[in-house]
Motif scaffolding. Structure first.
Motif, PDB file in Angstrom:
ATOM      1  N   ARG A 185       0.817  -1.196   0.000  1.00  0.00           N
ATOM      2  CA  ARG A 185       0.000   0.000   0.000  1.00  0.00           C
ATOM      3  C   ARG A 185       0.855   1.252   0.000  1.00  0.00           C
ATOM      4  NH1 ARG A 185      -4.729   0.992   4.098  1.00  0.00           N
ATOM      5  NH2 ARG A 185      -2.941   1.096   5.454  1.00  0.00           N
ATOM      6  N   ASP A 186       1.974   1.164   0.696  1.00  0.00           N
ATOM      7  CA  ASP A 186       2.933   2.280   0.702  1.00  0.00           C
ATOM      8  C   ASP A 186       3.610   2.436  -0.637  1.00  0.00           C
ATOM      9  OD1 ASP A 186       2.476   2.634   3.277  1.00  0.00           O
ATOM     10  OD2 ASP A 186       4.468   2.102   4.006  1.00  0.00           O
ATOM     11  N   ALA A 187       3.402   1.463  -1.494  1.00  0.00           N
ATOM     12  CA  ALA A 187       4.095   1.418  -2.777  1.00  0.00           C
ATOM     13  C   ALA A 187       5.592   1.219  -2.587  1.00  0.00           C
ATOM     14  CB  ALA A 187       3.819   2.660  -3.615  1.00  0.00           C
ATOM     15  N   THR A 188       5.995   0.684  -1.429  1.00  0.00           N
ATOM     16  CA  THR A 188       7.407   0.348  -1.288  1.00  0.00           C
ATOM     17  C   THR A 188       7.652  -1.072  -1.782  1.00  0.00           C
ATOM     18  OG1 THR A 188       6.997  -0.305   0.991  1.00  0.00           O
ATOM     19  CG2 THR A 188       7.900   1.887   0.638  1.00  0.00           C
ATOM     20  N   LEU A 189       6.566  -1.735  -2.110  1.00  0.00           N
ATOM     21  CA  LEU A 189       6.707  -3.099  -2.616  1.00  0.00           C
ATOM     22  C   LEU A 189       5.784  -3.231  -3.814  1.00  0.00           C
ATOM     23  CD1 LEU A 189       7.952  -5.851  -2.007  1.00  0.00           C
ATOM     24  CD2 LEU A 189       5.973  -6.376  -0.618  1.00  0.00           C
ATOM     25  N   ASN A 190       6.324  -3.746  -4.892  1.00  0.00           N
ATOM     26  CA  ASN A 190       5.521  -3.847  -6.104  1.00  0.00           C
ATOM     27  C   ASN A 190       4.830  -5.198  -6.201  1.00  0.00           C
ATOM     28  OD1 ASN A 190       5.929  -1.310  -7.132  1.00  0.00           O
ATOM     29  ND2 ASN A 190       7.866  -1.916  -8.103  1.00  0.00           N
ATOM     30  N   ILE A 191       3.662  -5.168  -6.791  1.00  0.00           N
ATOM     31  CA  ILE A 191       2.924  -6.409  -6.952  1.00  0.00           C
ATOM     32  C   ILE A 191       3.396  -7.108  -8.204  1.00  0.00           C
ATOM     33  CG2 ILE A 191       0.663  -7.338  -7.488  1.00  0.00           C
ATOM     34  CD1 ILE A 191      -0.548  -5.526  -5.613  1.00  0.00           C
ATOM     35  N   ASP A 192       3.779  -8.354  -8.049  1.00  0.00           N
ATOM     36  CA  ASP A 192       4.058  -9.160  -9.232  1.00  0.00           C
ATOM     37  C   ASP A 192       3.407 -10.520  -9.031  1.00  0.00           C
ATOM     38  OD1 ASP A 192       5.619 -10.498  -7.439  1.00  0.00           O
ATOM     39  OD2 ASP A 192       7.496  -9.626  -8.134  1.00  0.00           O
ATOM     40  N   SER A 193       3.531 -11.379 -10.011  1.00  0.00           N
ATOM     41  CA  SER A 193       2.784 -12.631  -9.931  1.00  0.00           C
ATOM     42  C   SER A 193       3.296 -13.509  -8.793  1.00  0.00           C
ATOM     43  CB  SER A 193       2.841 -13.364 -11.268  1.00  0.00           C
ATOM     44  OG  SER A 193       4.179 -13.610 -11.597  1.00  0.00           O
ATOM     45  N   ALA A 194       4.593 -13.393  -8.489  1.00  0.00           N
ATOM     46  CA  ALA A 194       5.124 -14.207  -7.388  1.00  0.00           C
ATOM     47  C   ALA A 194       4.493 -13.775  -6.068  1.00  0.00           C
ATOM     48  CB  ALA A 194       6.646 -14.049  -7.321  1.00  0.00           C
ATOM     49  N   LEU A 195       4.343 -12.468  -5.919  1.00  0.00           N
ATOM     50  CA  LEU A 195       3.759 -11.945  -4.686  1.00  0.00           C
ATOM     51  C   LEU A 195       2.297 -12.371  -4.583  1.00  0.00           C
ATOM     52  CD1 LEU A 195       4.257 -10.154  -2.236  1.00  0.00           C
ATOM     53  CD2 LEU A 195       3.481  -8.210  -3.566  1.00  0.00           C
ATOM     54  N   ILE A 196       1.601 -12.311  -5.706  1.00  0.00           N
ATOM     55  CA  ILE A 196       0.191 -12.706  -5.688  1.00  0.00           C
ATOM     56  C   ILE A 196       0.064 -14.182  -5.349  1.00  0.00           C
ATOM     57  CG2 ILE A 196      -1.809 -13.068  -7.191  1.00  0.00           C
ATOM     58  CD1 ILE A 196      -1.459 -10.312  -8.200  1.00  0.00           C
ATOM     59  N   ALA A 197       0.938 -14.981  -5.918  1.00  0.00           N
ATOM     60  CA  ALA A 197       0.903 -16.419  -5.615  1.00  0.00           C
ATOM     61  C   ALA A 197       1.119 -16.636  -4.119  1.00  0.00           C
ATOM     62  CB  ALA A 197       1.971 -17.138  -6.426  1.00  0.00           C
ATOM     63  N   LEU A 198       2.077 -15.901  -3.571  1.00  0.00           N
ATOM     64  CA  LEU A 198       2.362 -16.042  -2.140  1.00  0.00           C
ATOM     65  C   LEU A 198       1.147 -15.626  -1.317  1.00  0.00           C
ATOM     66  CD1 LEU A 198       4.120 -16.379   0.375  1.00  0.00           C
ATOM     67  CD2 LEU A 198       5.026 -14.090  -0.018  1.00  0.00           C
ATOM     68  N   LEU A 199       0.543 -14.504  -1.686  1.00  0.00           N
ATOM     69  CA  LEU A 199      -0.595 -14.002  -0.910  1.00  0.00           C
ATOM     70  C   LEU A 199      -1.794 -14.937  -1.035  1.00  0.00           C
ATOM     71  CD1 LEU A 199      -0.193 -10.199  -1.581  1.00  0.00           C
ATOM     72  CD2 LEU A 199       0.028 -11.367   0.613  1.00  0.00           C
ATOM     73  N   LEU A 200      -1.975 -15.511  -2.213  1.00  0.00           N
ATOM     74  CA  LEU A 200      -3.073 -16.474  -2.360  1.00  0.00           C
ATOM     75  C   LEU A 200      -2.836 -17.672  -1.441  1.00  0.00           C
ATOM     76  CD1 LEU A 200      -3.768 -16.461  -6.199  1.00  0.00           C
ATOM     77  CD2 LEU A 200      -5.355 -15.820  -4.398  1.00  0.00           C
ATOM     78  N   ALA A 201      -1.603 -18.127  -1.412  1.00  0.00           N
ATOM     79  CA  ALA A 201      -1.276 -19.249  -0.532  1.00  0.00           C
ATOM     80  C   ALA A 201      -1.519 -18.853   0.919  1.00  0.00           C
ATOM     81  CB  ALA A 201       0.175 -19.672  -0.741  1.00  0.00           C
ATOM     82  N   CYS A 202      -1.223 -17.600   1.228  1.00  0.00           N
ATOM     83  CA  CYS A 202      -1.434 -17.124   2.598  1.00  0.00           C
ATOM     84  C   CYS A 202      -2.919 -17.083   2.941  1.00  0.00           C
ATOM     85  CB  CYS A 202      -0.823 -15.735   2.781  1.00  0.00           C
ATOM     86  SG  CYS A 202       0.979 -15.763   2.859  1.00  0.00           S
ATOM     87  N   THR A 203      -3.756 -16.599   2.013  1.00  0.00           N
ATOM     88  CA  THR A 203      -5.184 -16.574   2.324  1.00  0.00           C
ATOM     89  C   THR A 203      -5.694 -17.999   2.514  1.00  0.00           C
ATOM     90  OG1 THR A 203      -5.759 -16.520  -0.021  1.00  0.00           O
ATOM     91  CG2 THR A 203      -5.692 -14.412   1.116  1.00  0.00           C
ATOM     92  N   ASP A 204      -5.182 -18.914   1.705  1.00  0.00           N
ATOM     93  CA  ASP A 204      -5.564 -20.318   1.892  1.00  0.00           C
ATOM     94  C   ASP A 204      -5.198 -20.786   3.296  1.00  0.00           C
ATOM     95  OD1 ASP A 204      -6.520 -20.440  -0.627  1.00  0.00           O
ATOM     96  OD2 ASP A 204      -4.845 -21.595  -1.467  1.00  0.00           O
ATOM     97  N   HIS A 205      -4.015 -20.381   3.703  1.00  0.00           N
ATOM     98  CA  HIS A 205      -3.562 -20.854   5.000  1.00  0.00           C
ATOM     99  C   HIS A 205      -4.383 -20.236   6.139  1.00  0.00           C
ATOM    100  CE1 HIS A 205      -0.984 -22.729   7.876  1.00  0.00           C
ATOM    101  NE2 HIS A 205      -0.862 -21.578   8.502  1.00  0.00           N
ATOM    102  N   ILE A 206      -4.680 -18.961   5.994  1.00  0.00           N
ATOM    103  CA  ILE A 206      -5.511 -18.320   7.034  1.00  0.00           C
ATOM    104  C   ILE A 206      -6.864 -19.028   7.091  1.00  0.00           C
ATOM    105  CG2 ILE A 206      -6.605 -16.178   7.782  1.00  0.00           C
ATOM    106  CD1 ILE A 206      -4.370 -14.677   6.288  1.00  0.00           C
ATOM    107  N   CYS A 207      -7.356 -19.369   5.905  1.00  0.00           N
ATOM    108  CA  CYS A 207      -8.621 -20.096   5.836  1.00  0.00           C
ATOM    109  C   CYS A 207      -8.518 -21.397   6.637  1.00  0.00           C
ATOM    110  CB  CYS A 207      -8.947 -20.391   4.377  1.00  0.00           C
ATOM    111  SG  CYS A 207     -10.693 -20.526   4.083  1.00  0.00           S
ATOM    112  N   GLU A 208      -7.397 -22.052   6.502  1.00  0.00           N
ATOM    113  CA  GLU A 208      -7.176 -23.294   7.247  1.00  0.00           C
ATOM    114  C   GLU A 208      -7.168 -23.023   8.745  1.00  0.00           C
ATOM    115  OE1 GLU A 208      -4.187 -26.767   6.144  1.00  0.00           O
ATOM    116  OE2 GLU A 208      -3.888 -25.001   4.887  1.00  0.00           O
ATOM    117  N   LEU A 209      -6.517 -21.913   9.099  1.00  0.00           N
ATOM    118  CA  LEU A 209      -6.458 -21.559  10.521  1.00  0.00           C
ATOM    119  C   LEU A 209      -7.858 -21.278  11.053  1.00  0.00           C
ATOM    120  CD1 LEU A 209      -3.340 -19.195  10.431  1.00  0.00           C
ATOM    121  CD2 LEU A 209      -3.476 -21.409  11.564  1.00  0.00           C
TER     122      LEU A 209
END
Lengths: 122, 103, 731
Positions: free
Chosen positions: C77-101
């Motif tokens: 959000r600060d724009a100090t980190l750019n969104i790329d497909s690797a980041l999206i893949a990681l975040l999707l995996a994270c949402t999956d994991h939170i879902c598991e939690l």
């Protein structure tokens, strides 16, 4: 040592929900069912925050705030009033009495926690 | 509460313990004010303060101001974690090191 | 006590799952448009809320894991980190994991299984790599004094907050420090300068009055509104000035005029806080009088708090709020109860109407008619409450399509239309699985690999479309792919192998394609990870049929396949056609009725002999309900009989009944366990006069009949055969 919050509401379910959320955040809770009950439970122990409903039997929230402000041990304790949208005049009355913080009912636990954390931290 | 020790060399030593909050500042001021003398530095020990809020910090600032106004210095000798935390929050730790000054 | 914690926790679980779903959608949006800042915001808020609420319930695993995600999103959000497909893949995996939690919480299991723990650790490590590589130094940007100061300051991410507390603040129960601590939860106090200029000398100062002021350089990605809200409770007791990261030097100049300190002193405080550079304001001061627009200074609102670059976020937040307040969360059970009660009301109303019709007083009839109309409206209304747009279900498949096509090395785009089409929540809940199966099938077997597509002159990117629309009391859901289409010859061959197609017969294309819904019928050559796990299309069909729906399929070789699912809008109510057979009543779902006709006694005799009639040149097989259900003829022969032509897919049959009683809206009562296994009935209904009517399940009936006729192809008439079957069935 955990900080202590006094919760004053005539609805036991509100007390419970509020209590559960606050306990989860690490606070100790004193519950009271109305202003008179609350005053009787304030025996000089340290209380870091009070959350009080406005409409209650025996002693309403506004009177309770006025009474608390007279007690040396609690005159500087922050007080959050639980008001509803339609109670703007009550909110102002509460503020005049020294309860500057408020939460509009109905509220989510998260909203309440946000209000609490503006005033104290666990 | 506060203990006031007059040092033989002319300075004053304060030990404050317990609460340094809005509930105690009035009393503390009343206890400490009389011991302020135009001569000698002041040393304040806050190692035993278990609770401090902004009113407490404000009193310390007022005390410091009174001491420096006479050309003396106020040193903080000990600081409890609560005190250190509070001073860090408002970035005043250096002020009580005796070096920097307030703007 | 427990009950409350429980219900609150249930609320949280639902909330968290909703948020996770929204986050997943947001991530998929960002995959296509990484610069969509609103979506980034909502993503962040999602993580923030999940974490925050988890804290209320002491769900430490969720808090601690989500914290890392939130942190990372904060940087995005600060724009100090750019969104790329690797980041999206990681975040999707994270949402999956939170879902598991969250599932762990929902299922009251003690903790994650070992695999999930491993996954979590891996995810945490990946999150860490992002954190380490992110520059956090606040001093990475350099400001210069140039004429166009607003352009220069645009790179700035830091807010400036000036607080001057009033003397009453302690007496009102507030501690200025608590607001500073709260600010630290919204961002980072980079630098803070404490001022006591308002404080009298020690002898005069009242230690119970507050004289403190703070100038704060504050780094936060929060909106102005959120930061400003931090001071809601102290509004009366504190002068709050907030300058946004985009504030121009003239706004700083205006702030200096607002602060109680002398201008020089105030400027020193701002410089000390780091929000201003020494001498930075000089240019502004010398510039102000000669600015192109001399009135700029006068136009500045009195309170810098009002000075904001954009008011849009505020407006959206308000809009959001008003939208939210238009919704009430109702427990599904309560709605169920309401619908049940309204159902009873419909029945009771029908009873009253019936009684009234015997009554000579027309006023009574009018009154009951009015009541009946209201009851009907109430029923409509109650049912509509349970209607939800199918779009949410559709959009869940974005993720599936994305993941599966990646896994398969295909490039597939999912297009959704008709998402606003509504249907009953209970139906929605039950079509997820069949849809999933069909979609996976299309991805796996339907759409070809990019190379194959290009070789065949198609676009490399495959297209899958989900479409929905209303059609005559039904919802139609289409799954359309532009893949290779079904292999007609192979299916026919297999059908012959399995004796599903009589030797020598040449079935129509549609009949051939629909063979794949037969049990155990699969043409998949390779069993992949995705589909073909032995759960075939027959299961899909069975699921759809159980919902009183139908499924059919259309395919063109090389061009693609369309699967069409037809479902009733609701399971609770049925527009029926009431018929009488002897003393018994049956309800035929109205959408199955094509037409009614009279069967004259002459035609009746002929029809009885051959088992069919001529319907405008078409052979219409007849089912004599008296015989089929072994009902005694009441005054046999003397009464005129009627034929109700019912259809399902391309099949038609005439049901021979005694009496046509007209359209009848009815609430379905399940048959109960004892009769649950009974084929051919979809449920029962209580008529206004207290009699029970069985609801005919036409598709099941037709299937049954065609199976029977296949089993006895040698027999020329079906009626006697049907009779024996029906008797067996009734046991």
């Amino acid at each position: 040592m955990a900080k202590t919050i006094l919760v004053v509401d005539d609805s036991s379910s509100v007390r419970q929900v509020v209590g559960i959320a606050l306990k989860a955040a690490g606070y100790d809770i004193i519950e009271a069912s109305d202003g008179r009950d609350a005053l009787s439970k304030l025996t000089g122990q340290k209380v870091h925050l009070m959350i009080s409903d406005v409409n209650m039997p025996n002693m309403d929230g506004i009177t309770f705030v006025k009474e608390v402000k007279k007690l040396p041990a609690y005159k500087f304790t922050p007080i959050i009033m639980l008001t509803t949208e339609s109670q703007d005049s009550k909110k102002l009355e509460g503020q005049a009495a020294g309860a500057k913080a408020w939460i509009v009912k109905p509220f989510q636990p998260a909203q309440m926690m946000a209000a609490v954390s503006k005033l104290i931290m666990p | 509460m506060a203990i006031v020790n007059q040092c033989p060399e002319g300075g004053v030593n304060w030990v404050i313990d317990g609460e340094l909050t809005i509930y105690t500042v009035a009393e503390l001021k009343a206890e400490l004010l009389p011991s302020l003398a135009p001569n000698g530095d002041v040393e304040v020990d806050l190692a035993l303060v278990n609770e401090i809020d902004s009113a407490g910090v404000q009193l310390l600032l007022a005390l410091r101001q009174a001491v420096t106004a006479c050309g003396n210095a106020l040193h903080m000798k000990g600081a409890s974690p609560a005190v250190r935390d509070a001073l860090q929050l408002c970035n005043l730790a250096h002020v009580f090191d005796g070096h920097a000054s307030l703007i | 006590m427990d009950i409350n914690l429980d219900s609150a926790l249930q609320t949280y679980i639902v909330e968290a799952r909703d948020l996770l779903h929204q986050m997943e959608e947001a991530l998929l949006v960002l995959e296509n448009d990484p610069n969509d800042s609103d979506t980034v915001d909502s993503l962040f808020r999602g993580a923030h809320t999940i974490k925050g609420s988890a804290g209320l319930f002491g769900l430490t695993p969720i808090v601690s894991f989500t914290h890392g995600v939130e942190d990372l999103l904060d940087r995005v959000r600060d724009a100090t980190l750019n969104i790329d497909s690797a980041l999206i893949a990681l975040l999707l995996a994270c949402t999956d994991h939170i879902c598991e939690l969250v599932d762990v919480v929902a299922e009251r299991s003690a903790s994650l299984d070992a695999q999930a723990v491993q996954r979590e650790n891996a995810l945490r490590e990946r999150l860490m790599t992002y954190q380490v590589s992110t520059p956090t130094s606040p001093d990475t940007w350099v400001r210069q004094s140039v004429i166009d100061d607003s352009a220069v300051r645009a790179a700035n991410l830091d807010w400036h907050i000036s607080l001057r507390f009033g003397e009453q603040v302690y007496r009102n129960g507030m501690d200025p420090f608590s607001f500073l601590r709260y600010l630290n939860t919204l961002g980072e106090i980079l630098h803070i300068v404490t001022t006591t200029t308002a404080m009298p000398a020690l002898p005069e100062m009242d230690p119970e009055s507050c004289y403190l002021g703070f100038d704060i350089r504050f780094r936060s990605a929060q909106t102005f509104e959120t930061i400003n809200e931090a001071f809601d409770f102290v509004r009366d007791d504190c002068a709050v000035h907030i300058l946004s990261p985009r504030a121009s030097l003239s706004e700083f100049a205006a702030l200096l005029g607002q602060l109680p300190e002398s201008r020089d002193h105030a400027e020193r405080l701002l410089v000390e806080s780091g929000s201003l550079l020494p001498g930075e304001l000089d240019s502004v001061q010398s510039q102000l009088p000669t600015q192109p627009s001399p009135s700029t200074d006068l136009e500045l609102p009195a309170d810098p708090v009002q000075l904001r670059g954009d008011s849009a976020p505020q407006a959206t937040a308000r809009e959001q709020k008003s939208r939210e307040s238009r919704y009430v969360r109702v427990h599904a059970d309560k709605l169920e109860e309401l619908i049940n009660l309204v159902g009873e009301l419909v029945i009771a109303g029908a009873g009253a109407k019936l009684l009234a019709s015997y009554n000579p007083e027309s006023e009574l009839r009018d009154a009951t008619a009015a009541v009946a109309e209201l009851v009907e409206k109430t029923l409509d209304c109650a049912l509509r409450m349970r209607m939800v747009p199918i779009g949410d279900t559709f959009s869940r498949f974005q993720r599936v399509v994305r993941d599966v096509s990646k896994e398969l090395g295909k490039d597939i785009e999912l297009e959704i239309s008709g998402g606003e089409t509504e249907l009953d929540k209970t139906v929605v809940e039950r079509i997820g699985d069949p849809l999933m199966h069909l979609i996976r099938n299309a991805l796996d077997h339907g759409i070809e690999a990019p190379a194959v597509r290009q070789a065949n002159g198609k676009q490399a990117r495959g297209r899958l479309r989900l479409n929905a629309f209303h059609d005559a009391g039904n919802i139609v859901v289409e799954i359309i792919d532009d893949g290779r289409g079904l292999d007609r010859e192979r299916i026919l061959e297999k059908g012959r192998e399995r004796n599903l197609v009589p030797a020598g017969a040449t079935p129509s294309d549609s009949d051939i394609y629909n063979l794949i819904f037969e049990p155990g019928f699969s043409t998949a050559e390779a069993v992949t990870n995705l589909s073909g796990r032995g759960v075939g299309m027959d299961v899909v069909k069975r699921n759809i049929t159980a919902l009183r729906g139908s499924i059919d399929l259309d395919s063109r070789s090389g061009e693609g396949t369309t699967v069409r699912i037809r479902l009733p809008l609701t399971l609770a109510i049925i527009d029926g056609f009431l018929v009488g057979v002897g003393e018994a009543f049956y309800v035929i779902p109205l959408e199955r009725v094509q037409e009614c006709m009279e069967l004259t006694s002459a035609a009746n005799d002929a029809a009885r002999r051959c088992g069919y009639i001529d319907l405008r040149g078409e052979v219409l097989p007849l089912l004599f309900m008296h015989d089929y259900f072994s009902i005694e003829e009441a005054g046999a022969g003397s009464r005129r009989q009627n034929v109700v032509v019912v259809h399902h897919l391309s099949k038609k049959i005439g049901l021979v009944v005694d009496e046509l009683m007209g359209e009848y809206q009815t609430v379905i009562k399940p048959l109960g366990k004892l009769f649950g296994a009974l084929h051919g009935f979809g449920g029962s209904s209580i008529l206004g006069n207290g009699a029970i009517a069985l609801i005919l399940d036409i598709p099941a009936l037709l299937t049954r009949l065609s199976e029977d006729s296949r089993a006895c192809v040698s027999k020329s008439t079906t009626t006697s055969e049907s009779l024996s079957v029906s008797q067996g069935q009734r046991s």
